[in-house]
Motif scaffolding. Structure first.
Motif, PDB file in Angstrom:
ATOM      1  N   LEU A   6       0.841  -1.186   0.000  1.00  0.00           N
ATOM      2  CA  LEU A   6       0.000   0.000   0.000  1.00  0.00           C
ATOM      3  C   LEU A   6       0.878   1.239   0.000  1.00  0.00           C
ATOM      4  O   LEU A   6       1.723   1.412   0.878  1.00  0.00           O
ATOM      5  CB  LEU A   6      -0.913   0.014   1.233  1.00  0.00           C
ATOM      6  N   ASN A   7       0.681   2.088  -1.005  1.00  0.00           N
ATOM      7  CA  ASN A   7       1.323   3.386  -1.049  1.00  0.00           C
ATOM      8  C   ASN A   7       0.405   4.345  -0.309  1.00  0.00           C
ATOM      9  O   ASN A   7      -0.657   4.722  -0.826  1.00  0.00           O
ATOM     10  CB  ASN A   7       1.538   3.829  -2.498  1.00  0.00           C
ATOM     11  N   VAL A   8       0.781   4.709   0.906  1.00  0.00           N
ATOM     12  CA  VAL A   8      -0.090   5.544   1.730  1.00  0.00           C
ATOM     13  C   VAL A   8      -0.225   6.966   1.181  1.00  0.00           C
ATOM     14  O   VAL A   8      -1.181   7.665   1.505  1.00  0.00           O
ATOM     15  CB  VAL A   8       0.375   5.575   3.203  1.00  0.00           C
ATOM     16  N   MET A   9       0.702   7.393   0.346  1.00  0.00           N
ATOM     17  CA  MET A   9       0.624   8.738  -0.237  1.00  0.00           C
ATOM     18  C   MET A   9      -0.426   8.796  -1.351  1.00  0.00           C
ATOM     19  O   MET A   9      -1.169   9.753  -1.456  1.00  0.00           O
ATOM     20  CB  MET A   9       1.994   9.168  -0.779  1.00  0.00           C
ATOM     21  N   SER A  10      -0.479   7.754  -2.197  1.00  0.00           N
ATOM     22  CA  SER A  10      -1.404   7.773  -3.335  1.00  0.00           C
ATOM     23  C   SER A  10      -2.631   6.889  -3.126  1.00  0.00           C
ATOM     24  O   SER A  10      -3.601   6.992  -3.868  1.00  0.00           O
ATOM     25  CB  SER A  10      -0.682   7.323  -4.613  1.00  0.00           C
ATOM     26  N   THR A  12      -2.595   3.719  -3.635  1.00  0.00           N
ATOM     27  CA  THR A  12      -2.489   2.603  -4.573  1.00  0.00           C
ATOM     28  C   THR A  12      -2.187   1.312  -3.833  1.00  0.00           C
ATOM     29  O   THR A  12      -1.308   1.269  -2.974  1.00  0.00           O
ATOM     30  CB  THR A  12      -1.375   2.867  -5.613  1.00  0.00           C
ATOM     31  N   VAL A  13      -2.936   0.267  -4.175  1.00  0.00           N
ATOM     32  CA  VAL A  13      -2.716  -1.052  -3.597  1.00  0.00           C
ATOM     33  C   VAL A  13      -2.161  -1.956  -4.682  1.00  0.00           C
ATOM     34  O   VAL A  13      -2.682  -2.009  -5.798  1.00  0.00           O
ATOM     35  CB  VAL A  13      -4.034  -1.650  -3.051  1.00  0.00           C
ATOM     36  N   LEU A  14      -1.081  -2.653  -4.362  1.00  0.00           N
ATOM     37  CA  LEU A  14      -0.525  -3.650  -5.272  1.00  0.00           C
ATOM     38  C   LEU A  14      -0.723  -5.021  -4.641  1.00  0.00           C
ATOM     39  O   LEU A  14      -0.475  -5.208  -3.448  1.00  0.00           O
ATOM     40  CB  LEU A  14       0.966  -3.409  -5.511  1.00  0.00           C
ATOM     41  N   ILE A  15      -1.181  -5.960  -5.434  1.00  0.00           N
ATOM     42  CA  ILE A  15      -1.359  -7.336  -4.974  1.00  0.00           C
ATOM     43  C   ILE A  15      -0.370  -8.182  -5.748  1.00  0.00           C
ATOM     44  O   ILE A  15      -0.404  -8.233  -6.978  1.00  0.00           O
ATOM     45  CB  ILE A  15      -2.800  -7.815  -5.197  1.00  0.00           C
ATOM     46  N   ASN A  16       0.548  -8.812  -5.025  1.00  0.00           N
ATOM     47  CA  ASN A  16       1.648  -9.564  -5.648  1.00  0.00           C
ATOM     48  C   ASN A  16       2.412  -8.690  -6.638  1.00  0.00           C
ATOM     49  O   ASN A  16       2.840  -9.152  -7.687  1.00  0.00           O
ATOM     50  CB  ASN A  16       1.139 -10.839  -6.327  1.00  0.00           C
ATOM     51  N   GLY A  17       2.536  -7.410  -6.321  1.00  0.00           N
ATOM     52  CA  GLY A  17       3.316  -6.493  -7.138  1.00  0.00           C
ATOM     53  C   GLY A  17       2.569  -5.849  -8.282  1.00  0.00           C
ATOM     54  O   GLY A  17       3.135  -5.043  -9.012  1.00  0.00           O
TER      55      GLY A  17
END
Length: 120
Positions: A6-10, A12-17
């Motif tokens: 999780l990019n707390v600034m944007s 954005t969530v990445l799952i397995n990259g």
């Protein structure tokens, strides 16, 4: 397991990259997909070549793989661990089914138990 970033600034969530995405048009337009899921689309992530639903759909996870125009769809039940494979409505196995069962229903193979489940 899955790795979540999780990019707390944007936000954005990445799952397995990879970020979640929708199914590609080639799968959405496939006759087997349309017959089974109609106009529904799912949020998916790439996992081992498959596109996998991010969240359960009716308590099931789906895995989609398209190769050379053929579509493979697997349905996993996380409660039982059973996986079923979506079958096409054509082929030798459908010869004994009435035409309405072939054209108006989906057919799911549970290989472990040699069962074909017909859903309408």
């Amino acid at each position: 397991g899955k790795t979540y970033l999780l990019n707390v600034m944007s936000g954005t969530v990445l799952i397995n990259g990879s970020p979640p995405s929708q199914l590609p048009r080639s799968i959405l337009d496939h006759p087997l997909y349309k017959r089974t899921f109609a106009n529904r689309n799912f949020e998916v992530v790439e996992d081992g070549g498959f596109l996998v639903t991010c969240t359960p759909v009716f308590d099931r996870h789906y895995r989609f793989l398209e190769l050379s125009g053929d579509l493979q769809v697997l349905e996993a039940d996380p409660n039982t661990g059973e996986t079923m494979e979506l079958l096409g409505s054509a082929g030798d196995w459908t010869g004994t089914l009435p035409s309405r069962l072939r054209s108006m229903h989906s057919h799911w193979l549970l290989r472990d138990r040699n069962i074909v489940l017909v859903r309408g």
